[in-house]
Enzyme design. Structure first.
Site, PDB file in Angstrom:
ATOM      1  N   GLY A  63       0.835  -1.202   0.000  1.00 38.34           N
ATOM      2  CA  GLY A  63       0.000   0.000   0.000  1.00 38.34           C
ATOM      3  C   GLY A  63       0.865   1.243   0.000  1.00 38.34           C
ATOM      4  N   CYS A  90       5.151  -6.207   1.590  1.00 39.23           N
ATOM      5  CA  CYS A  90       5.498  -4.784   1.537  1.00 39.23           C
ATOM      6  C   CYS A  90       4.850  -4.020   2.703  1.00 39.23           C
ATOM      7  CB  CYS A  90       5.114  -4.228   0.169  1.00 39.23           C
ATOM      8  SG  CYS A  90       5.881  -2.648  -0.183  1.00 39.23           S
ATOM      9  N   TYR A  91       3.869  -3.168   2.457  1.00 37.70           N
ATOM     10  CA  TYR A  91       3.226  -2.462   3.579  1.00 37.70           C
ATOM     11  C   TYR A  91       2.651  -3.474   4.568  1.00 37.70           C
ATOM     12  CZ  TYR A  91       0.363   0.901   6.135  1.00 37.70           C
ATOM     13  OH  TYR A  91      -0.187   1.683   7.126  1.00 37.70           O
ATOM     14  N   HIS A 185       7.574  -8.050  -3.863  1.00 32.42           N
ATOM     15  CA  HIS A 185       6.217  -8.388  -4.328  1.00 32.42           C
ATOM     16  C   HIS A 185       6.197  -9.735  -5.058  1.00 32.42           C
ATOM     17  CE1 HIS A 185       4.056  -4.617  -3.451  1.00 32.42           C
ATOM     18  NE2 HIS A 185       5.279  -4.104  -3.490  1.00 32.42           N
ATOM     19  N   GLU A 187       3.655 -11.240  -6.075  1.00 32.45           N
ATOM     20  CA  GLU A 187       2.500 -11.325  -6.979  1.00 32.45           C
ATOM     21  C   GLU A 187       2.792 -10.844  -8.396  1.00 32.45           C
ATOM     22  OE1 GLU A 187       3.062  -9.230  -4.570  1.00 32.45           O
ATOM     23  OE2 GLU A 187       1.878  -7.392  -4.646  1.00 32.45           O
ATOM     24  N   SER A 239     -22.297  -9.003 -27.976  1.00 36.02           N
ATOM     25  CA  SER A 239     -21.458  -8.343 -28.986  1.00 36.02           C
ATOM     26  C   SER A 239     -20.645  -9.343 -29.786  1.00 36.02           C
ATOM     27  CB  SER A 239     -20.504  -7.382 -28.295  1.00 36.02           C
ATOM     28  OG  SER A 239     -19.535  -8.112 -27.560  1.00 36.02           O
ATOM     29  N   GLY A 240     -20.591 -10.583 -29.318  1.00 37.14           N
ATOM     30  CA  GLY A 240     -19.697 -11.546 -29.962  1.00 37.14           C
ATOM     31  C   GLY A 240     -18.359 -11.615 -29.235  1.00 37.14           C
ATOM     32  N   GLY A 241     -18.099 -10.647 -28.337  1.00 37.72           N
ATOM     33  CA  GLY A 241     -16.877 -10.659 -27.532  1.00 37.72           C
ATOM     34  C   GLY A 241     -16.959 -11.723 -26.442  1.00 37.72           C
ATOM     35  N   VAL A 242     -15.816 -11.996 -25.810  1.00 35.08           N
ATOM     36  CA  VAL A 242     -15.753 -13.085 -24.841  1.00 35.08           C
ATOM     37  C   VAL A 242     -16.668 -12.840 -23.637  1.00 35.08           C
ATOM     38  CG1 VAL A 242     -14.222 -14.338 -23.268  1.00 35.08           C
ATOM     39  CG2 VAL A 242     -13.380 -13.597 -25.487  1.00 35.08           C
ATOM     40  N   ASP A 243     -16.610 -11.648 -23.063  1.00 40.69           N
ATOM     41  CA  ASP A 243     -17.321 -11.429 -21.811  1.00 40.69           C
ATOM     42  C   ASP A 243     -18.841 -11.513 -21.989  1.00 40.69           C
ATOM     43  OD1 ASP A 243     -14.790 -11.068 -20.850  1.00 40.69           O
ATOM     44  OD2 ASP A 243     -14.911  -8.887 -20.758  1.00 40.69           O
ATOM     45  N   SER A 244     -19.361 -10.829 -23.010  1.00 41.61           N
ATOM     46  CA  SER A 244     -20.820 -10.877 -23.164  1.00 41.61           C
ATOM     47  C   SER A 244     -21.263 -12.276 -23.589  1.00 41.61           C
ATOM     48  CB  SER A 244     -21.320  -9.809 -24.136  1.00 41.61           C
ATOM     49  OG  SER A 244     -20.956 -10.090 -25.461  1.00 41.61           O
ATOM     50  N   SER A 245     -20.406 -12.984 -24.345  1.00 40.78           N
ATOM     51  CA  SER A 245     -20.779 -14.339 -24.772  1.00 40.78           C
ATOM     52  C   SER A 245     -20.868 -15.287 -23.582  1.00 40.78           C
ATOM     53  CB  SER A 245     -19.745 -14.897 -25.751  1.00 40.78           C
ATOM     54  OG  SER A 245     -19.730 -14.128 -26.916  1.00 40.78           O
ATOM     55  N   LYS A 385     -10.261 -12.614 -16.261  1.00 41.14           N
ATOM     56  CA  LYS A 385     -10.446 -12.968 -17.674  1.00 41.14           C
ATOM     57  C   LYS A 385     -10.175 -14.455 -17.950  1.00 41.14           C
ATOM     58  CE  LYS A 385     -11.184 -11.157 -21.831  1.00 41.14           C
ATOM     59  NZ  LYS A 385     -12.214 -10.121 -22.096  1.00 41.14           N
TER      60      LYS A 385
END
Ligand code: XMP
Length: 536
Positions: A63, A90-91, A185, A187, A239-245, A385
């Site tokens: 942080g 870290c913090y 870090h 991560e 839309s044909g995109g990944v997320d909306s599909s 994702k």
């Protein structure tokens, strides 16, 4: 970030307390990549919340604050009383040190970037993990650091776990209590063994069961959506995109015919994309999809417009207009579903403004919940994702659709430079499709992967200039396409892909031979920055 946790979900879980680092979400991602469920919550959640969450382990993020100042965040005391392993980063390390009786001092110089640390004490967290050995035989790790303050005195009960010349206490551990802390870090991918270290913590030290699998998650998500929606109706802009599909496939699994998708085809999609979307959703999955072929309207509004931002605005506004008209006809609908994912939620959360999450407005549906008076449904808002893609495959979507390169909302509208015309869109769709096919068909022998998989985004761009060529005995005077292929982690910066010359040659030959109207193909060798990925 602080979506209410659901303790009835039968997963071992890791609690990540957020102290405001830019990269907190990467911690959650790494833990989930180890197939362990994790949630990010603000550092000042109350004790009851932490107990009820019943974590198998707790990670304290980095942080921007300094524990040397009053009124800066501290770790809730319950974290140290719960009897589960704790990892401070870290913090998180500094507040752990300060609260448990050690000392932290303000550094006179900030340390930022690459560092090599030496591991000490053979702690369970780091033992056997190293990038290289020094001539004296010490195990070393290549890590990424970003800090001003540092721990200068180890708390009672702790021992030294890692050090660098400029940060002598770069890691500490009290193994009897399961408390570990690192100044670097783990991560971020720049810390080469970061994933191994986090896996060690989560799987071995916390003993969390790796049961977070998208195939199993479907049942939980379906249950949750059914409870939320009841018998009401939902609209979704496909839309044909990944997320909306994936959102559509998940909602359809949960509520079947209570879902109606509206697919607005602006005529600037990839070759055969509209047919593929209808084939997958309407024919194969049996989803109710209203297909609006609005290409006339979009192309009409775009006629004569050459400025990229003006084109984007026209496409966005027309999208909302068409969607709104269609949605207005579905008088039963009470919910608008969107494919918002966890990074959207985290990125739109105002820094330091806990709980004040503004949702990223997707260009095509921005503002619609208000104007349509609909409740917002976001079935993917807890997923990264990669998880969305896995879920899509588990729901039966074709992998080729789910693992597609991203495609901008305005589509070919920003890949036809200057004025958009149907004739140009037709040529570009065909050239683009040949390029993508060539990338999919060309396997890199070193990795065994196709060049489509080895690139993050690839496409053709239409240049509305003519150049002279020769074909057979005749002179040609035709258009040019540029091919673009980039490699990137986050799309903020990108390298142009070093595609094999033979692949480029094959794509160029096929485009010039098969797409009458194009007689020249060039390859874009610009990085981002200074160029952007799209040409407009
Ligand atoms: P740039 O060109 O800014 O692109 O380097 C970065 C990423 O964003 C995508 N992009 C868009 N996506 N609407 C979208 O939905 C847009 O107007 C838009 N412009 C760029 C681009 O395809 C790349 O993945």
């Amino acid at each position: 970030m602080s979506t209410a946790s659901n303790p009835s979900v039968p997963h071992d879980r890791i609690l990540i307390l957020d102290f405001g680092s830019q990269v907190t979400q990467l911690i959650a991602r790494r833990v989930r990549e180890a197939h362990v469920y994790s949630e990010i919550h603000p550092h000042d959640v109350d004790d009851a919340f932490v107990r009820e969450f019943a974590p198998k382990g707790i990670i304290l993020s980095g942080g921007p604050n300094s524990v040397t100042e009053d009124d800066t965040p501290r770790v809730p005391q319950v974290v140290f009383e719960l009897g589960v392993p704790v990892l401070g980063i870290c913090y998180g390390m500094q507040s752990m040190a300060e609260q448990l009786g050690g000392k932290v001092e303000g550094g006179h110089t900030r340390e930022f970037g690459y560092a090599e640390i030496r591991a000490h004490g053979h702690t369970k967290l780091l033992s056997g993990i190293q990038d290289f050995e020094t001539a004296e035989g010490y195990g070393m790790l290549k890590v990424w650091m970003s800090h001003g303050d540092k721990v200068t005195e180890i708390p009672p009960g702790f021992k030294l776990m890692a050090s660098t010349p400029s940060c002598p206490i770069a890691g500490m551990a009290d193994e009897s209590r399961g408390f570990y802390a690192v100044q670097f870090h783990p991560e971020v991918t720049h810390t080469l063994q970061g994933r191994t270290i986090l896996n060690r913590f989560v799987l071995e030290l916390c003993g969390a069961r790796p049961d977070w699998e998208m195939g199993h998650y479907i049942d939980e998500a379906v249950e949750h959506i059914r409870t939320q929606v009841g018998s009401e109706h939902v609209i979704l802009g496909l839309s044909g995109g990944v997320d909306s599909s994936v959102a559509a496939a998940l909602l359809h699994r949960a509520i079947g015919d209570q879902l109606t998708c509206v697919f607005v085809d602006h005529g600037l999609l990839r070759l055969n994309e509209a047919e593929q979307v209808m084939e997958t959703f309407a024919n194969h999955l049996g989803v109710k999809v209203i297909h609006i072929d609005a290409s006339e309207a979009f192309l009409g509004k775009l006629a004569g417009v050459t400025d990229p931002e003006a084109k984007r605005k026209i496409i966005g506004a027309e999208f909302v207009e068409v969607f709104q008209t269609e949605a207005g006809k579905l008088s039963d609908a009470r919910w608008l579903a969107q494919g918002t994912i966890y990074p959207d939620v985290i990125e739109s959360a105002g820094k330091g403004k806990k709980g004040a999450h503004t949702i990223k407005s997707h260009h095509n549906v921005g503002g619609l919940p208000e104007t349509l008076n609909l409740k917002l449904l976001e079935p993917l808002r807890e997923l990264f994702k990669d998880e969305v893609r896995e879920l899509g495959v588990a729901l039966g979507l074709p992998p080729a659709m789910v693992y597609r390169h991203p495609f901008p909302g305005p589509g070919l509208g920003v890949r036809i430079l200057g004025e958009v015309k149907r004739e140009y869109a037709d040529l570009l769709q065909r050239a683009d499709s040949i390029f993508i096919e060539t990338l999919r068909d060309t396997i890199d022998p070193a990795s065994g992967k196709s060049w489509y998989e080895l690139t993050s985004q690839a496409f053709a761009v239409f240049l509305p200039v003519r150049s002279v060529g020769v074909m057979g005995d005749g002179r040609t005077y035709e258009f040019v396409v540029a091919l673009r292929a980039v490699q990137t982690q986050d799309f903020m910066t990108a390298h142009w892909a070093h595609l094999p010359h033979e692949l480029l040659g094959n794509a160029s030959n096929r485009i010039i031979n098969e797409v009458r109207g194009i007689n020249r193909v060039v390859y874009d060798i610009s990085g981002k920055p200074p160029a952007t990925i799209e040409w407009e």
